[in-house]
Design a protein around this motif. Structure first.
Motif, PDB file in Angstrom:
ATOM      1  N   PHE A  54      36.217  36.310  44.378  1.00  0.00           N
ATOM      2  CA  PHE A  54      37.545  37.182  44.124  1.00  0.00           C
ATOM      3  C   PHE A  54      37.864  37.514  42.824  1.00  0.00           C
ATOM      4  O   PHE A  54      38.088  38.549  42.505  1.00  0.00           O
ATOM      5  CB  PHE A  54      38.621  36.432  44.973  1.00  0.00           C
ATOM      6  N   PHE A  55      37.715  36.526  42.004  1.00  0.00           N
ATOM      7  CA  PHE A  55      37.827  36.658  40.415  1.00  0.00           C
ATOM      8  C   PHE A  55      36.862  37.804  39.903  1.00  0.00           C
ATOM      9  O   PHE A  55      37.320  38.918  39.203  1.00  0.00           O
ATOM     10  CB  PHE A  55      37.771  35.472  39.608  1.00  0.00           C
ATOM     11  N   LEU A  56      35.614  37.890  40.216  1.00  0.00           N
ATOM     12  CA  LEU A  56      34.693  38.578  39.757  1.00  0.00           C
ATOM     13  C   LEU A  56      34.838  40.000  40.206  1.00  0.00           C
ATOM     14  O   LEU A  56      34.763  41.158  39.633  1.00  0.00           O
ATOM     15  CB  LEU A  56      33.156  38.220  40.295  1.00  0.00           C
ATOM     16  N   GLU A  57      35.399  40.238  41.580  1.00  0.00           N
ATOM     17  CA  GLU A  57      35.411  41.461  42.230  1.00  0.00           C
ATOM     18  C   GLU A  57      36.709  42.149  41.587  1.00  0.00           C
ATOM     19  O   GLU A  57      36.954  43.348  41.447  1.00  0.00           O
ATOM     20  CB  GLU A  57      35.693  41.362  43.832  1.00  0.00           C
ATOM     21  N   ASN A  58      37.838  41.275  41.025  1.00  0.00           N
ATOM     22  CA  ASN A  58      39.057  41.828  40.524  1.00  0.00           C
ATOM     23  C   ASN A  58      38.827  41.798  39.030  1.00  0.00           C
ATOM     24  O   ASN A  58      39.756  42.169  38.106  1.00  0.00           O
ATOM     25  CB  ASN A  58      40.195  41.019  40.809  1.00  0.00           C
ATOM     26  N   LYS A  59      37.218  41.698  38.657  1.00  0.00           N
ATOM     27  CA  LYS A  59      37.137  41.700  37.008  1.00  0.00           C
ATOM     28  C   LYS A  59      37.901  40.742  36.246  1.00  0.00           C
ATOM     29  O   LYS A  59      38.376  40.985  35.086  1.00  0.00           O
ATOM     30  CB  LYS A  59      37.252  43.143  36.559  1.00  0.00           C
ATOM     31  N   ASN A  60      38.363  39.625  36.784  1.00  0.00           N
ATOM     32  CA  ASN A  60      38.963  38.569  36.239  1.00  0.00           C
ATOM     33  C   ASN A  60      37.983  37.677  35.514  1.00  0.00           C
ATOM     34  O   ASN A  60      37.920  36.510  36.141  1.00  0.00           O
ATOM     35  CB  ASN A  60      40.019  37.949  36.731  1.00  0.00           C
ATOM     36  N   LYS A  61      37.492  38.019  34.266  1.00  0.00           N
ATOM     37  CA  LYS A  61      36.690  36.739  33.842  1.00  0.00           C
ATOM     38  C   LYS A  61      37.172  35.525  33.171  1.00  0.00           C
ATOM     39  O   LYS A  61      36.454  34.610  33.386  1.00  0.00           O
ATOM     40  CB  LYS A  61      35.784  37.572  32.631  1.00  0.00           C
ATOM     41  N   GLU A  62      38.241  35.969  32.897  1.00  0.00           N
ATOM     42  CA  GLU A  62      39.097  34.601  32.083  1.00  0.00           C
ATOM     43  C   GLU A  62      39.139  33.435  33.373  1.00  0.00           C
ATOM     44  O   GLU A  62      38.728  32.196  33.016  1.00  0.00           O
ATOM     45  CB  GLU A  62      40.354  34.784  31.724  1.00  0.00           C
TER      46      GLU A  62
END
Length: 285
Positions: free
Chosen positions: A133-141
């Motif tokens: 989910f984080f990767l799909e939303n480009k949330n690298k942090e």
């Protein structure tokens, strides 16, 4: 406590309790929840909801658990204020409804709450879904935060694949460092245990080799030794030769005449010094 089957009667009774608790609260009497009474807890929680006091509501549900927690979670999950929805996610988490809790946290962008809930679940599938989910939303942090917080629940091959697909090796390096460190520690621990066991076995074997054996142990280890002792003559009965045997000059045992003796059964030389006559035989035929 009284229980009513009629819904209207129950609501009236509940309102009376809430009103009574509100009166007690307004008088400034402290410690009204110290007995952790279910009716008191639920009445106070309703007051906090009406007053939109989310801090008091969170403090109440964390310290006084004797109330219908799932009912309150359902009541607050669609509240207009985010902090009340966080209370709902917290209550779902306490009841191990981790997927529901994480869904609320993701909806309100409370990603840290979602990571903590995933860690508490101890479910690798939940954690890996949150990573995706984080990767799909480009949330690298928060991808990095989840890796660090839940590293023991994530399969290394999954992290390697996601890092390759999304070009995030620089974010996943801390995870791999932690994994390699833990694996190295485990290998060293196993190796040390193996070496200690080998040293202990070697020491025990050396002690057994240096320990003298008694006669009983020798007989058990060599079964034929006992039979050989039974066949040997008693000590002192064989001073050099067997009893009844004659000896001849030179120490050879007797029993037949020796070489060069009369009647010895051999040919004797006859005649002079220069002749050898073997035609005459002296001795028994």
């Amino acid at each position: 406590f009284f229980f009513f089957n009629d819904t209207a009667t129950t609501e009236i009774y509940t309102e009376q309790i809430v009103g009574s608790v509100r009166c007690v609260q307004e008088t400034g009497v402290h410690g009204v929840q110290t007995q952790n009474n279910a009716s008191i807890n639920e009445a106070l929680n309703q007051i906090y909801l009406e007053n939109e006091d989310h801090e008091a509501l969170r403090d109440s549900v964390q310290n006084f658990e004797n109330f219908d927690q799932l009912a309150l979670a359902q009541q607050t999950e669609r509240h207009k204020i985010t902090e009340f929805r966080r209370v709902s996610a917290y209550l779902y988490r306490k009841h191990q409804k981790y997927a529901k809790s994480i869904a609320l946290s993701k909806q309100d962008v409370m990603y840290r709450d979602a990571v903590e809930t995933a860690q508490e679940s101890k479910d690798s599938e939940i954690v890996e879904d949150l990573l995706k989910f984080f990767l799909e939303n480009k949330n690298k942090e928060f991808f990095t935060v989840a890796l660090y917080t839940c590293y023991d629940l994530i399969r290394p091959d999954v992290v390697l694949e996601l890092s390759w697909r999304f070009q995030l090796f620089e974010y996943s390096i801390p995870y791999f460092v932690q994994i390699l460190k833990e694996l190295t520690h485990r290998v060293e621990t196993v190796q040390k245990k193996h070496e200690d066991r080998e040293k202990k076995e070697e020491k025990q074997a050396q002690q057994q080799m240096n320990q003298p054996l008694d006669i009983g142990e020798m007989v058990m280890m060599m079964p034929g030794l006992n039979q050989m002792q039974m066949l040997m003559p008693p000590p002192g009965s064989m001073p050099g030769v067997l009893p009844g045997m004659n000896t001849m000059p030179g120490g050879m045992p007797g029993g037949m005449p020796g070489y060069g003796q009369p009647g010895g059964g051999i040919y004797q030389p006859m005649g002079g010094n220069n002749g050898m006559n073997y035609n005459t035989y002296q001795g028994p035929y």
